[in-house]
Design a protein around this motif. Sequence first.
Motif, PDB file in Angstrom:
ATOM      1  N   LEU A 179      26.101  -5.518 -10.960  1.00  0.00           N
ATOM      2  CA  LEU A 179      25.936  -4.109 -11.337  1.00  0.00           C
ATOM      3  C   LEU A 179      25.280  -3.310 -10.214  1.00  0.00           C
ATOM      4  CD1 LEU A 179      24.777  -4.306 -15.080  1.00  0.00           C
ATOM      5  CD2 LEU A 179      26.861  -3.245 -14.209  1.00  0.00           C
ATOM      6  N   LYS A 200      12.916  -9.396 -17.398  1.00  0.00           N
ATOM      7  CA  LYS A 200      11.537  -9.651 -16.950  1.00  0.00           C
ATOM      8  C   LYS A 200      11.012  -8.498 -16.099  1.00  0.00           C
ATOM      9  CE  LYS A 200      11.164 -14.629 -16.940  1.00  0.00           C
ATOM     10  NZ  LYS A 200      11.761 -15.753 -16.263  1.00  0.00           N
ATOM     11  N   ARG A 223      20.261 -12.374 -21.159  1.00  0.00           N
ATOM     12  CA  ARG A 223      21.331 -11.755 -20.369  1.00  0.00           C
ATOM     13  C   ARG A 223      22.564 -11.476 -21.206  1.00  0.00           C
ATOM     14  NH1 ARG A 223      21.582 -13.387 -14.886  1.00  0.00           N
ATOM     15  NH2 ARG A 223      22.885 -11.547 -14.965  1.00  0.00           N
ATOM     16  N   VAL A 230      28.567 -12.571 -16.316  1.00  0.00           N
ATOM     17  CA  VAL A 230      27.763 -12.066 -17.430  1.00  0.00           C
ATOM     18  C   VAL A 230      28.204 -10.652 -17.799  1.00  0.00           C
ATOM     19  CG1 VAL A 230      25.402 -11.410 -18.086  1.00  0.00           C
ATOM     20  CG2 VAL A 230      25.775 -13.458 -16.779  1.00  0.00           C
TER      21      VAL A 230
HETATM   22  N1  LIG Z   1      23.354  -3.304 -21.233  1.00  0.00           N
HETATM   23  C1  LIG Z   1      24.405  -4.113 -21.158  1.00  0.00           C
HETATM   24  O1  LIG Z   1      25.313  -4.075 -21.984  1.00  0.00           O
HETATM   25  C2  LIG Z   1      24.485  -5.072 -20.011  1.00  0.00           C
HETATM   26  C3  LIG Z   1      25.710  -5.560 -19.613  1.00  0.00           C
HETATM   27  C4  LIG Z   1      25.749  -6.408 -18.528  1.00  0.00           C
HETATM   28  C5  LIG Z   1      24.603  -6.782 -17.856  1.00  0.00           C
HETATM   29  N2  LIG Z   1      23.406  -6.298 -18.279  1.00  0.00           N
HETATM   30  C6  LIG Z   1      22.158  -6.721 -17.622  1.00  0.00           C
HETATM   31  O2  LIG Z   1      22.021  -6.070 -16.397  1.00  0.00           O
HETATM   32  C7  LIG Z   1      21.322  -6.938 -15.499  1.00  0.00           C
HETATM   33  C8  LIG Z   1      22.135  -7.111 -14.221  1.00  0.00           C
HETATM   34  O3  LIG Z   1      23.425  -7.632 -14.529  1.00  0.00           O
HETATM   35  P1  LIG Z   1      24.398  -8.176 -13.362  1.00  0.00           P
HETATM   36  O4  LIG Z   1      25.713  -8.442 -13.997  1.00  0.00           O
HETATM   37  O5  LIG Z   1      24.315  -7.263 -12.197  1.00  0.00           O
HETATM   38  O6  LIG Z   1      23.687  -9.566 -13.016  1.00  0.00           O
HETATM   39  P2  LIG Z   1      23.710 -10.400 -11.646  1.00  0.00           P
HETATM   40  O7  LIG Z   1      23.311 -11.786 -11.999  1.00  0.00           O
HETATM   41  O8  LIG Z   1      24.997 -10.199 -10.921  1.00  0.00           O
HETATM   42  O9  LIG Z   1      22.549  -9.720 -10.766  1.00  0.00           O
HETATM   43  C9  LIG Z   1      21.196  -9.745 -11.152  1.00  0.00           C
HETATM   44  C10 LIG Z   1      20.320  -9.398  -9.955  1.00  0.00           C
HETATM   45  O10 LIG Z   1      18.959  -9.391 -10.370  1.00  0.00           O
HETATM   46  C11 LIG Z   1      18.230 -10.397  -9.667  1.00  0.00           C
HETATM   47  N3  LIG Z   1      17.337 -11.106 -10.598  1.00  0.00           N
HETATM   48  C12 LIG Z   1      17.658 -12.069 -11.474  1.00  0.00           C
HETATM   49  N4  LIG Z   1      16.578 -12.473 -12.146  1.00  0.00           N
HETATM   50  C13 LIG Z   1      15.542 -11.770 -11.672  1.00  0.00           C
HETATM   51  C14 LIG Z   1      14.158 -11.748 -11.972  1.00  0.00           C
HETATM   52  N5  LIG Z   1      13.620 -12.542 -12.896  1.00  0.00           N
HETATM   53  N6  LIG Z   1      13.397 -10.871 -11.290  1.00  0.00           N
HETATM   54  C15 LIG Z   1      13.933 -10.064 -10.354  1.00  0.00           C
HETATM   55  N7  LIG Z   1      15.238 -10.045 -10.036  1.00  0.00           N
HETATM   56  C16 LIG Z   1      16.030 -10.892 -10.685  1.00  0.00           C
HETATM   57  C17 LIG Z   1      19.218 -11.343  -9.050  1.00  0.00           C
HETATM   58  O11 LIG Z   1      18.706 -11.836  -7.844  1.00  0.00           O
HETATM   59  C18 LIG Z   1      20.427 -10.413  -8.835  1.00  0.00           C
HETATM   60  O12 LIG Z   1      20.318  -9.733  -7.604  1.00  0.00           O
HETATM   61  C19 LIG Z   1      21.110  -8.263 -16.256  1.00  0.00           C
HETATM   62  O13 LIG Z   1      19.821  -8.291 -16.850  1.00  0.00           O
HETATM   63  C20 LIG Z   1      22.160  -8.205 -17.325  1.00  0.00           C
HETATM   64  O14 LIG Z   1      21.798  -8.953 -18.464  1.00  0.00           O
HETATM   65  C21 LIG Z   1      23.340  -5.437 -19.321  1.00  0.00           C
END
Ligand SMILES: NC(=O)c1ccc[n+]([C@@H]2O[C@H](COP(=O)([O-])OP(=O)(O)OC[C@H]3O[C@@H](n4cnc5c(N)ncnc54)[C@H](O)[C@@H]3O)[C@@H](O)[C@H]2O)c1
Length: 284
Positions: free
Chosen positions: A18, A79, A190, A256
């Motif tokens: 994202l 977190k 997630r 995800v």
């Molecule tokens: N609202 C929604 O419907 C929805 C939909 C999809 C994803 N999300 C959430 O958005 C966030 C990002 O999604 P994504 O698909 O880009 O995920 P992703 O795994 O591609 O990227 C996550 C990023 O955050 C970093 N990260 C992971 N854990 C961390 C931590 N504990 N502290 C700091 N940084 C951390 C990782 O290094 C990575 O750069 C996630 O929490 C996901 O659950 C929400």
Amino acid sequence: MALDGVPRRVGVVGYGRLGQSLVSHLLTQGPELGLELVFVWNRDPGRMAGSVPPALQLQNLAALGERHPDLVVEVAHPKIIQESGAKILRYSNLLVGSPSALADQATEQQLREASHRWHHAVFVARGALWGTEDITRLDAAGGLQSLRVTMATHPDGFRLEGRLAAVPSTGPRTVLYEGPVRGLCPLAPRNSNTMAAAALAAPSLGFDHVVGVLVADLSLTDMHVVEVELSGPPGPSGRSFAVHTHRENPAEPGAVTGSATVTAFWRSLLGCCQLPSRPGIHLC
Ligand SMILES: NC(=O)c1ccc[n+]([C@@H]2O[C@H](COP(=O)([O-])OP(=O)(O)OC[C@H]3O[C@@H](n4cnc5c(N)ncnc54)[C@H](O)[C@@H]3O)[C@@H](O)[C@H]2O)c1
């Protein structure tokens, strides 16, 4: 579509799927839209090398105030909201991409207090939740009696913790969890964001009474399916008002976040830049 005369200064926290998409949109379309990217922070800074201009890379999240953001977008992990959400609100409005963090009552309370104290808004991205406004309107009218959100995908698309991580997928379709969204969020932080958004859209039911269902389905190798089922009050014939939506979102195997959700996040970012900076929690 310029938002207004003054560029909004936007910071992005998290540089995964994202975050990379939002940063790319901000760098290419931001200037004409009146949006200026002022920093990107990632837990692993090496991931930004070569694609985020060095001057925009923020090494220390605690120093974000020096970039004077108007909006900080969290797309990292719940977190980050629990540890830093209230601190971010001191400097800026906050767009929460990981609303499962708000299932923790202390976190929700801290965000609400900081939002009122610093007069900054907490926006929550609706993500994959279809019909958000309709749910909110029915809830505000006192007509929402039940709300159930089911998320189904291939087991590889889940990032599960605690006892859920140990539940075996038996057969082609396994219900891993069915119950209050509050109990699911810590076990699937997630994969419960859509359900958390539903709990925030329907405060009369909230995290304790919106039902979340998580399903591992071996046939859904490249898709996330979200179903929303709600009921309202009975009509004159005794039959209840009911809505059932079924959203199929193509997703890369094991991802995800589905493709359409990436687009929905960009629209949420644009949407909240057009809203006033009102204290409180607002879906966008
Ligand atoms: N609202 C929604 O419907 C929805 C939909 C999809 C994803 N999300 C959430 O958005 C966030 C990002 O999604 P994504 O698909 O880009 O995920 P992703 O795994 O591609 O990227 C996550 C990023 O955050 C970093 N990260 C992971 N854990 C961390 C931590 N504990 N502290 C700091 N940084 C951390 C990782 O290094 C990575 O750069 C996630 O929490 C996901 O659950 C929400």
